[in-house]
Write a protein that holds these residues in place. Structure first.
Motif, PDB file in Angstrom:
ATOM      1  N   MET A   1      -5.143  -9.591  39.290  1.00 29.67           N
ATOM      2  CA  MET A   1      -5.691  -9.833  37.960  1.00 29.67           C
ATOM      3  C   MET A   1      -5.540 -11.303  37.580  1.00 29.67           C
ATOM      4  SD  MET A   1      -6.942  -7.614  35.828  1.00 29.67           S
ATOM      5  CE  MET A   1      -6.567  -6.231  34.855  1.00 29.67           C
ATOM      6  N   ARG A   2      -6.615 -11.932  37.139  1.00 23.85           N
ATOM      7  CA  ARG A   2      -6.542 -13.331  36.699  1.00 23.85           C
ATOM      8  C   ARG A   2      -6.783 -13.360  35.184  1.00 23.85           C
ATOM      9  NH1 ARG A   2      -8.593 -13.454  42.040  1.00 23.85           N
ATOM     10  NH2 ARG A   2     -10.591 -12.726  41.235  1.00 23.85           N
ATOM     11  N   ILE A   3      -5.740 -13.756  34.487  1.00 19.85           N
ATOM     12  CA  ILE A   3      -5.711 -13.577  33.036  1.00 19.85           C
ATOM     13  C   ILE A   3      -5.498 -14.919  32.342  1.00 19.85           C
ATOM     14  CG2 ILE A   3      -4.441 -12.425  31.158  1.00 19.85           C
ATOM     15  CD1 ILE A   3      -3.320 -10.496  33.383  1.00 19.85           C
ATOM     16  N   ILE A   4      -6.241 -15.144  31.257  1.00 20.89           N
ATOM     17  CA  ILE A   4      -5.951 -16.298  30.386  1.00 20.89           C
ATOM     18  C   ILE A   4      -5.426 -15.755  29.061  1.00 20.89           C
ATOM     19  CG2 ILE A   4      -6.957 -18.200  29.054  1.00 20.89           C
ATOM     20  CD1 ILE A   4      -9.011 -18.574  31.258  1.00 20.89           C
ATOM     21  N   LEU A   5      -4.299 -16.319  28.607  1.00 19.06           N
ATOM     22  CA  LEU A   5      -3.771 -15.957  27.287  1.00 19.06           C
ATOM     23  C   LEU A   5      -4.026 -17.111  26.341  1.00 19.06           C
ATOM     24  CD1 LEU A   5      -0.189 -14.458  27.862  1.00 19.06           C
ATOM     25  CD2 LEU A   5      -2.225 -13.247  27.093  1.00 19.06           C
ATOM     26  N   LEU A   6      -4.773 -16.841  25.275  1.00 20.11           N
ATOM     27  CA  LEU A   6      -5.024 -17.864  24.258  1.00 20.11           C
ATOM     28  C   LEU A   6      -4.272 -17.501  22.986  1.00 20.11           C
ATOM     29  CD1 LEU A   6      -8.943 -18.275  24.418  1.00 20.11           C
ATOM     30  CD2 LEU A   6      -7.228 -19.682  25.565  1.00 20.11           C
ATOM     31  N   GLY A   7      -3.916 -18.514  22.214  1.00 22.76           N
ATOM     32  CA  GLY A   7      -3.249 -18.257  20.934  1.00 22.76           C
ATOM     33  C   GLY A   7      -2.499 -19.498  20.523  1.00 22.76           C
ATOM     34  N   PRO A   8      -2.340 -19.699  19.206  1.00 25.27           N
ATOM     35  CA  PRO A   8      -1.639 -20.892  18.725  1.00 25.27           C
ATOM     36  C   PRO A   8      -0.165 -20.880  19.104  1.00 25.27           C
ATOM     37  CG  PRO A   8      -2.062 -19.367  16.924  1.00 25.27           C
ATOM     38  CD  PRO A   8      -2.751 -18.800  18.117  1.00 25.27           C
ATOM     39  N   PRO A   9       0.526 -22.010  18.943  1.00 28.61           N
ATOM     40  CA  PRO A   9       1.963 -22.034  19.233  1.00 28.61           C
ATOM     41  C   PRO A   9       2.669 -20.983  18.385  1.00 28.61           C
ATOM     42  CG  PRO A   9       1.178 -24.207  18.505  1.00 28.61           C
ATOM     43  CD  PRO A   9       0.027 -23.287  18.405  1.00 28.61           C
ATOM     44  N   GLY A  10       3.544 -20.199  19.018  1.00 27.98           N
ATOM     45  CA  GLY A  10       4.274 -19.170  18.263  1.00 27.98           C
ATOM     46  C   GLY A  10       3.547 -17.837  18.213  1.00 27.98           C
ATOM     47  N   ALA A  11       2.385 -17.726  18.886  1.00 30.10           N
ATOM     48  CA  ALA A  11       1.624 -16.473  18.836  1.00 30.10           C
ATOM     49  C   ALA A  11       2.251 -15.385  19.698  1.00 30.10           C
ATOM     50  CB  ALA A  11       0.185 -16.721  19.279  1.00 30.10           C
ATOM     51  N   GLY A  12       3.149 -15.787  20.596  1.00 31.31           N
ATOM     52  CA  GLY A  12       3.784 -14.788  21.462  1.00 31.31           C
ATOM     53  C   GLY A  12       3.232 -14.795  22.883  1.00 31.31           C
ATOM     54  N   LYS A  13       2.539 -15.870  23.257  1.00 34.23           N
ATOM     55  CA  LYS A  13       1.953 -15.935  24.608  1.00 34.23           C
ATOM     56  C   LYS A  13       3.033 -15.858  25.686  1.00 34.23           C
ATOM     57  CE  LYS A  13      -0.147 -19.938  24.134  1.00 34.23           C
ATOM     58  NZ  LYS A  13       0.336 -20.307  22.791  1.00 34.23           N
ATOM     59  N   LEU A  29       1.710 -19.093  34.633  1.00 37.22           N
ATOM     60  CA  LEU A  29       1.421 -20.527  34.742  1.00 37.22           C
ATOM     61  C   LEU A  29       1.303 -21.108  33.337  1.00 37.22           C
ATOM     62  CD1 LEU A  29       0.933 -19.628  37.622  1.00 37.22           C
ATOM     63  CD2 LEU A  29      -1.292 -20.701  37.582  1.00 37.22           C
ATOM     64  N   SER A  30       2.391 -21.674  32.857  1.00 41.03           N
ATOM     65  CA  SER A  30       2.382 -22.260  31.515  1.00 41.03           C
ATOM     66  C   SER A  30       2.300 -23.778  31.656  1.00 41.03           C
ATOM     67  CB  SER A  30       3.666 -21.856  30.779  1.00 41.03           C
ATOM     68  OG  SER A  30       4.014 -22.844  29.832  1.00 41.03           O
ATOM     69  N   GLY A  80      -3.377 -13.144  41.836  1.00 40.02           N
ATOM     70  CA  GLY A  80      -3.631 -13.246  40.405  1.00 40.02           C
ATOM     71  C   GLY A  80      -2.662 -14.188  39.735  1.00 40.02           C
ATOM     72  N   PHE A  81      -2.854 -14.375  38.423  1.00 39.59           N
ATOM     73  CA  PHE A  81      -1.974 -15.276  37.655  1.00 39.59           C
ATOM     74  C   PHE A  81      -2.260 -15.076  36.175  1.00 39.59           C
ATOM     75  CE2 PHE A  81      -5.742 -17.513  39.268  1.00 39.59           C
ATOM     76  CZ  PHE A  81      -6.375 -17.828  38.084  1.00 39.59           C
ATOM     77  N   ILE A  82      -1.308 -15.571  35.386  1.00 36.77           N
ATOM     78  CA  ILE A  82      -1.473 -15.562  33.929  1.00 36.77           C
ATOM     79  C   ILE A  82      -1.445 -17.016  33.481  1.00 36.77           C
ATOM     80  CG2 ILE A  82      -0.496 -14.801  31.727  1.00 36.77           C
ATOM     81  CD1 ILE A  82       1.281 -13.016  33.976  1.00 36.77           C
ATOM     82  N   LEU A  83      -2.546 -17.506  32.964  1.00 38.51           N
ATOM     83  CA  LEU A  83      -2.575 -18.873  32.437  1.00 38.51           C
ATOM     84  C   LEU A  83      -2.197 -18.840  30.968  1.00 38.51           C
ATOM     85  CD1 LEU A  83      -5.752 -20.467  34.022  1.00 38.51           C
ATOM     86  CD2 LEU A  83      -3.437 -21.381  34.165  1.00 38.51           C
ATOM     87  N   ASP A  84      -1.207 -19.642  30.604  1.00 36.46           N
ATOM     88  CA  ASP A  84      -0.710 -19.671  29.223  1.00 36.46           C
ATOM     89  C   ASP A  84      -0.728 -21.131  28.759  1.00 36.46           C
ATOM     90  OD1 ASP A  84       1.143 -20.158  27.160  1.00 36.46           O
ATOM     91  OD2 ASP A  84       2.785 -19.082  28.112  1.00 36.46           O
ATOM     92  N   GLY A  85      -1.533 -21.399  27.735  1.00 34.04           N
ATOM     93  CA  GLY A  85      -1.591 -22.771  27.206  1.00 34.04           C
ATOM     94  C   GLY A  85      -2.665 -23.610  27.880  1.00 34.04           C
ATOM     95  N   PHE A  86      -3.445 -23.009  28.707  1.00 39.01           N
ATOM     96  CA  PHE A  86      -4.544 -23.694  29.402  1.00 39.01           C
ATOM     97  C   PHE A  86      -5.647 -22.666  29.669  1.00 39.01           C
ATOM     98  CE2 PHE A  86      -6.947 -25.066  33.065  1.00 39.01           C
ATOM     99  CZ  PHE A  86      -7.078 -26.424  32.901  1.00 39.01           C
ATOM    100  N   PRO A  87      -6.910 -22.970  29.421  1.00 34.11           N
ATOM    101  CA  PRO A  87      -7.428 -24.212  28.873  1.00 34.11           C
ATOM    102  C   PRO A  87      -7.283 -24.270  27.354  1.00 34.11           C
ATOM    103  CG  PRO A  87      -9.245 -22.719  29.377  1.00 34.11           C
ATOM    104  CD  PRO A  87      -7.988 -22.030  29.818  1.00 34.11           C
ATOM    105  N   ARG A  88      -7.165 -25.499  26.850  1.00 29.80           N
ATOM    106  CA  ARG A  88      -7.045 -25.715  25.413  1.00 29.80           C
ATOM    107  C   ARG A  88      -8.252 -26.477  24.865  1.00 29.80           C
ATOM    108  NH1 ARG A  88      -1.155 -25.465  25.463  1.00 29.80           N
ATOM    109  NH2 ARG A  88      -0.163 -25.824  23.471  1.00 29.80           N
TER     110      ARG A  88
END
Ligand code: AMP
Length: 209
Positions: A1-13, A29-30, A80-88
């Motif tokens: 699974m290739r996942i992107i997590l989006l959300g502002p700082p403090g959203a719980g990513k 991958l933060s 797979g991977f979880i991208l956190d904080g990218f792309p912004r």
């Protein structure tokens, strides 16, 4: 699974990413963590990034895209991977698209954590208190003034990224205001249905159109 997590700082990513690491066995991958390590090690990238990060500003797109491209080449990203904080930014999303197209690894799903902006200050304060209690260093950008700047940077640049993934049919908004387990189960439901549609067999080349 290739996942992107989006959300502002403090959203719980970061918290949700940790849950996904444990559940799916894929790496987290933060870009914030990668940049903080570069700063701590005082690499060339770290030296370039340090002042911008402390001020709550974004590090240049090419610098961040470069470290992500390098990280994605590592073998643990094959499943797979979880991208956190990218792309912004939209430029980063386009760069990511190029990198992943060359590797024939399309993004499967983009989760956008929706949180009430008033809650962010409390969450960041909680994170700083936890770090202090555990004897860890508090992030230099986890304070009210810099948080304001980080949230406004996020809001100012993320809309085209959200629209981009929405236009590709990959975007799922998740209410991030519940407790940790409740948010995880909302994400789980999305990932189950995503996995079902991936398995129903669209070709990789078609998923890059
Ligand atoms: P984060 O840990 O995701 O909150 O990121 C901390 C800081 O690292 C941000 O405020 C930026 O200065 C920098 N940073 C992290 N990811 C990116 C990115 N994708 N693009 C530009 N700067 C970033």
């Amino acid at each position: 699974m290739r996942i992107i997590l989006l959300g502002p700082p403090g959203a719980g990513k970061g918290t949700q990413a940790q849950y996904l690491v444990e559940t799916y066995g894929i790496p987290h991958l933060s870009t914030g963590d990668m940049l903080r390590s570069a700063v701590a090690a005082q690499t060339e990238i770290g030296k370039k990034a340090e002042a911008l990060m402390t001020a709550g500003q974004l590090v240049p797109d090419d610098v961040v895209a470069g470290i992500v491209a390098e990280r994605l080449e590592r073998p643990d990203c094959k499943t797979g991977f979880i991208l956190d904080g990218f792309p912004r930014t939209l430029v980063q999303a386009q760069e990511l698209h190029k990198i992943l197209r060359a590797a024939a690894m399309p993004i499967d799903v983009v989760i956008s954590l929706q949180v009430d902006e008033h809650a962010l200050g409390n969450r960041i304060e909680g994170r700083a208190m936890e770090a202090r209690a555990a004897g860890r260093e508090v992030r230099s950008d986890d304070n009210p003034e810099v948080l304001k700047r980080r949230v406004s940077e996020y809001n100012g640049k993320i809309s085209p990224v959200v629209e981009y993934y929405d236009s590709l049919g990959l975007l799922h908004a998740v209410n991030g205001m519940g407790d940790i387990a409740a948010v995880s189960s909302l994400i789980d439901a999305i990932l189950s249905s995503t996995r079902f549609s991936i398995n129903s067999g669209q070709q990789i080349a078609d998923r890059f159109k």
